[in-house]
Design a protein around this motif. Structure first.
Motif, PDB file in Angstrom:
ATOM      1  N   THR A  56       0.838  -1.193   0.000  1.00 48.82           N
ATOM      2  CA  THR A  56       0.000   0.000   0.000  1.00 48.82           C
ATOM      3  C   THR A  56       0.870   1.239   0.000  1.00 48.82           C
ATOM      4  OG1 THR A  56      -1.847   1.088   1.149  1.00 48.82           O
ATOM      5  CG2 THR A  56      -0.124   0.122   2.521  1.00 48.82           C
ATOM      6  N   GLY A  57       0.241   2.423  -0.118  1.00 46.05           N
ATOM      7  CA  GLY A  57       0.978   3.685  -0.092  1.00 46.05           C
ATOM      8  C   GLY A  57       0.155   4.782   0.561  1.00 46.05           C
ATOM      9  N   THR A  58       0.816   5.814   1.063  1.00 50.21           N
ATOM     10  CA  THR A  58       0.135   6.931   1.729  1.00 50.21           C
ATOM     11  C   THR A  58      -0.607   7.796   0.723  1.00 50.21           C
ATOM     12  OG1 THR A  58       1.828   7.013   3.456  1.00 50.21           O
ATOM     13  CG2 THR A  58       0.461   8.982   3.179  1.00 50.21           C
ATOM     14  N   ARG A  59      -1.906   7.989   0.989  1.00 52.07           N
ATOM     15  CA  ARG A  59      -2.715   8.938   0.218  1.00 52.07           C
ATOM     16  C   ARG A  59      -3.567   9.748   1.190  1.00 52.07           C
ATOM     17  NH1 ARG A  59      -5.771   6.052  -4.529  1.00 52.07           N
ATOM     18  NH2 ARG A  59      -6.063   8.206  -5.216  1.00 52.07           N
ATOM     19  N   LEU A  60      -4.576  10.426   0.698  1.00 46.79           N
ATOM     20  CA  LEU A  60      -5.351  11.350   1.517  1.00 46.79           C
ATOM     21  C   LEU A  60      -6.843  11.037   1.452  1.00 46.79           C
ATOM     22  CD1 LEU A  60      -3.660  14.622   0.228  1.00 46.79           C
ATOM     23  CD2 LEU A  60      -3.192  13.495   2.422  1.00 46.79           C
ATOM     24  N   LEU A  61      -7.510  11.104   2.604  1.00 50.54           N
ATOM     25  CA  LEU A  61      -8.968  11.046   2.667  1.00 50.54           C
ATOM     26  C   LEU A  61      -9.469  12.448   3.002  1.00 50.54           C
ATOM     27  CD1 LEU A  61     -11.541   9.228   2.649  1.00 50.54           C
ATOM     28  CD2 LEU A  61     -11.281   9.090   5.141  1.00 50.54           C
ATOM     29  N   THR A  80      -4.710  22.168   8.135  1.00 50.51           N
ATOM     30  CA  THR A  80      -4.542  21.135   9.163  1.00 50.51           C
ATOM     31  C   THR A  80      -4.780  19.758   8.568  1.00 50.51           C
ATOM     32  OG1 THR A  80      -5.256  22.665  10.901  1.00 50.51           O
ATOM     33  CG2 THR A  80      -5.338  20.307  11.405  1.00 50.51           C
ATOM     34  N   VAL A  81      -3.826  18.878   8.780  1.00 49.68           N
ATOM     35  CA  VAL A  81      -3.875  17.508   8.259  1.00 49.68           C
ATOM     36  C   VAL A  81      -3.687  16.553   9.434  1.00 49.68           C
ATOM     37  CG1 VAL A  81      -2.815  15.852   6.685  1.00 49.68           C
ATOM     38  CG2 VAL A  81      -2.918  18.280   6.072  1.00 49.68           C
ATOM     39  N   VAL A  82      -4.436  15.457   9.430  1.00 53.37           N
ATOM     40  CA  VAL A  82      -4.324  14.482  10.505  1.00 53.37           C
ATOM     41  C   VAL A  82      -3.717  13.183   9.985  1.00 53.37           C
ATOM     42  CG1 VAL A  82      -6.673  13.576  10.160  1.00 53.37           C
ATOM     43  CG2 VAL A  82      -5.571  13.324  12.393  1.00 53.37           C
ATOM     44  N   SER A  83      -2.937  12.540  10.819  1.00 58.69           N
ATOM     45  CA  SER A  83      -2.541  11.163  10.608  1.00 58.69           C
ATOM     46  C   SER A  83      -2.698  10.459  11.952  1.00 58.69           C
ATOM     47  CB  SER A  83      -1.109  11.064  10.077  1.00 58.69           C
ATOM     48  OG  SER A  83      -0.842   9.746   9.619  1.00 58.69           O
ATOM     49  N   THR A  84      -2.322   9.190  12.036  1.00 58.75           N
ATOM     50  CA  THR A  84      -2.541   8.435  13.269  1.00 58.75           C
ATOM     51  C   THR A  84      -1.226   8.220  14.007  1.00 58.75           C
ATOM     52  OG1 THR A  84      -4.451   7.322  12.274  1.00 58.75           O
ATOM     53  CG2 THR A  84      -3.502   6.307  14.244  1.00 58.75           C
ATOM     54  N   LEU A  99      -2.332  14.491  15.290  1.00 58.53           N
ATOM     55  CA  LEU A  99      -2.355  13.037  15.331  1.00 58.53           C
ATOM     56  C   LEU A  99      -3.589  12.528  16.077  1.00 58.53           C
ATOM     57  CD1 LEU A  99       1.406  12.346  16.171  1.00 58.53           C
ATOM     58  CD2 LEU A  99       0.296  12.235  13.924  1.00 58.53           C
ATOM     59  N   GLY A 100      -4.310  11.601  15.422  1.00 58.67           N
ATOM     60  CA  GLY A 100      -5.410  10.914  16.091  1.00 58.67           C
ATOM     61  C   GLY A 100      -4.873   9.720  16.852  1.00 58.67           C
ATOM     62  N   LYS A 101      -5.574   9.313  17.904  1.00 68.50           N
ATOM     63  CA  LYS A 101      -5.074   8.204  18.711  1.00 68.50           C
ATOM     64  C   LYS A 101      -5.266   6.865  17.999  1.00 68.50           C
ATOM     65  CE  LYS A 101      -9.107   7.318  21.720  1.00 68.50           C
ATOM     66  NZ  LYS A 101     -10.162   7.939  20.988  1.00 68.50           N
ATOM     67  N   ASP A 102      -6.231   6.793  17.091  1.00 67.40           N
ATOM     68  CA  ASP A 102      -6.422   5.616  16.245  1.00 67.40           C
ATOM     69  C   ASP A 102      -7.070   6.085  14.947  1.00 67.40           C
ATOM     70  OD1 ASP A 102      -9.194   5.944  16.779  1.00 67.40           O
ATOM     71  OD2 ASP A 102      -9.127   4.514  18.433  1.00 67.40           O
ATOM     72  N   HIS A 103      -7.311   5.142  14.024  1.00 62.33           N
ATOM     73  CA  HIS A 103      -7.824   5.531  12.706  1.00 62.33           C
ATOM     74  C   HIS A 103      -9.231   6.126  12.793  1.00 62.33           C
ATOM     75  CE1 HIS A 103      -4.265   3.778  11.258  1.00 62.33           C
ATOM     76  NE2 HIS A 103      -4.674   2.533  11.145  1.00 62.33           N
ATOM     77  N   ASP A 104     -10.073   5.575  13.658  1.00 61.50           N
ATOM     78  CA  ASP A 104     -11.423   6.127  13.821  1.00 61.50           C
ATOM     79  C   ASP A 104     -11.368   7.565  14.311  1.00 61.50           C
ATOM     80  OD1 ASP A 104     -12.933   4.006  12.916  1.00 61.50           O
ATOM     81  OD2 ASP A 104     -13.224   3.102  14.890  1.00 61.50           O
ATOM     82  N   ASP A 105     -10.454   7.838  15.231  1.00 58.39           N
ATOM     83  CA  ASP A 105     -10.301   9.188  15.758  1.00 58.39           C
ATOM     84  C   ASP A 105      -9.835  10.148  14.666  1.00 58.39           C
ATOM     85  OD1 ASP A 105     -10.229  11.117  17.884  1.00 58.39           O
ATOM     86  OD2 ASP A 105      -8.057  10.894  17.963  1.00 58.39           O
ATOM     87  N   SER A 106      -8.900   9.690  13.829  1.00 59.26           N
ATOM     88  CA  SER A 106      -8.407  10.530  12.729  1.00 59.26           C
ATOM     89  C   SER A 106      -9.516  10.830  11.721  1.00 59.26           C
ATOM     90  CB  SER A 106      -7.238   9.833  12.028  1.00 59.26           C
ATOM     91  OG  SER A 106      -6.148   9.657  12.909  1.00 59.26           O
ATOM     92  N   LEU A 107     -10.321   9.808  11.404  1.00 58.88           N
ATOM     93  CA  LEU A 107     -11.452  10.006  10.495  1.00 58.88           C
ATOM     94  C   LEU A 107     -12.432  11.023  11.062  1.00 58.88           C
ATOM     95  CD1 LEU A 107     -13.253   9.258   8.056  1.00 58.88           C
ATOM     96  CD2 LEU A 107     -14.136   7.362   9.428  1.00 58.88           C
ATOM     97  N   PHE A 146      -9.805   3.630   2.148  1.00 54.65           N
ATOM     98  CA  PHE A 146     -10.974   3.094   1.426  1.00 54.65           C
ATOM     99  C   PHE A 146     -11.895   2.340   2.383  1.00 54.65           C
ATOM    100  CE2 PHE A 146      -8.300   3.426  -2.500  1.00 54.65           C
ATOM    101  CZ  PHE A 146      -9.170   4.235  -3.226  1.00 54.65           C
ATOM    102  N   GLY A 147     -11.296   1.547   3.287  1.00 55.00           N
ATOM    103  CA  GLY A 147     -12.102   0.802   4.242  1.00 55.00           C
ATOM    104  C   GLY A 147     -12.833   1.698   5.219  1.00 55.00           C
ATOM    105  N   LEU A 148     -12.131   2.703   5.741  1.00 54.99           N
ATOM    106  CA  LEU A 148     -12.755   3.641   6.670  1.00 54.99           C
ATOM    107  C   LEU A 148     -13.874   4.431   5.990  1.00 54.99           C
ATOM    108  CD1 LEU A 148      -9.489   4.901   8.358  1.00 54.99           C
ATOM    109  CD2 LEU A 148     -11.380   3.806   9.574  1.00 54.99           C
TER     110      LEU A 148
END
Length: 294
Positions: free
Chosen positions: A125-130, A147-151, A175-183, A202-204
């Motif tokens: 996989t590779g880093t992209r943006l949601l 402002t941009v978030v990652s986990t 930074l979010g504490k997990d992926h749900d938090d970042s979303l 894509f999954g989120l």
């Protein structure tokens, strides 16, 4: 005892203790218990549906490995404990022996290989943006002064920080504490984009509150492999885990699982990610490589 001999003895004892602690199969056999990890929001690899049941592609890899461990240690009634981990704590908790195996969405790279060992790569996989479609964000240049978030604890947070510095975009990175938090930070407009592995995005997105309002955009900054993670200096356990993955690949079960989780409707909403195998993964079904990202 002379100081030099004392130091040598201490070093040998430390080495023996480390080796003993690393022998995962013996630890499992002696305790009649194996502890494996899962992720709570790494769709479609390892994630929760309901309050406690983890499902996903990596979860099924884990279950296949557990079956082979049962056979290896000759304990058909082996107790299995399931433990949630995060991007931040997954490595230290594995290293200190809290759990025995991590198959989730962990990038196999050279830095992490100083602390842990990786099995055969099972995804690329590779880093992209949601981002929200209404945000106007289409690529990284659109993130200047925003402002941009990652986990926390991910390679993606490092990648986006470096890109920000190299390109002088003056982004504010949180930074979010997990992926749900970042979303959630994107959904609540506290960040304009979420930088993460594209498959996780894509999954989120597929399982978010309003998938139609979101999109995955931007070029992939790098290609990285995912692999199951084990403690270092334990060739016997690595041989078993690699053997399980090799068997799944050679029997076609790996491809069946890939189709189930990436090319078919998945729980809980029945969304189809419709993501064919990457060229890198197809090649690794033949190469069976555990080569890390740089």
């Amino acid at each position: 005892m002379k100081p030099t001999l004392l130091i040598t003895a201490m070093l040998l004892a430390t080495g023996l203790a480390t080796t003993a602690n690393a022998q995962t199969l013996k630890k499992i056999a002696d305790s009649n218990k194996m502890t494996v990890s899962y992720r709570e929001a790494s769709v479609p690899f390892s994630y929760l549906i309901g309050s406690s049941k983890s499902v996903g592609f990596s979860v099924e890899l884990t279950e296949a490995i557990i079956d082979d461990v049962r056979k290896k240690v000759k304990k058909p009634n082996l107790e299995v404990a399931y433990m949630p981990v995060t991007s931040q704590n997954r490595i230290p908790l594995l290293v200190n022996g809290t759990y025995d195996l991590e198959c989730g969405s962990t990038t196999n790279n050279s830095i992490r290989a100083k602390d842990v060992t990786f099995a055969i790569n099972h995804f690329y996989t590779g880093t992209r943006l949601l981002a929200k479609k209404s945000s106007g964000v289409k690529n990284y240049a659109d993130l200047a002064k925003k402002t941009v978030v990652s986990t926390t604890g991910t390679t993606n947070s490092q990648v986006i920080r470096k890109y920000n510095t190299d390109k002088k975009l003056d982004m504010q990175i949180i930074l979010g504490k997990d992926h749900d938090d970042s979303l959630l930070l994107v959904e609540n407009d506290r960040a304009v984009a979420f930088a993460m592995d594209d498959i996780l995005l894509f999954g989120l997105m597929a399982n978010s509150k309003n998938p139609a309002s979101l999109e995955v955009v931007g070029d992939a900054l790098q290609v990285e492999p995912y692999a199951c993670m084990l403690r270092k200096d334990d060739p016997e356990f690595k041989k078993l885990v690699d053997g399980t993955i090799t068997r799944l690949i050679k029997t076609g079960e790996f491809t069946r699982l890939y189709t189930k989780w990436f090319m078919s409707p998945i729980p809980p909403k029945g969304v189809n990610l419709n993501l064919p195998m990457a060229a890198e993964l197809k090649a690794n079904l033949k190469d069976l490589s555990d080569k890390p990202a740089l």
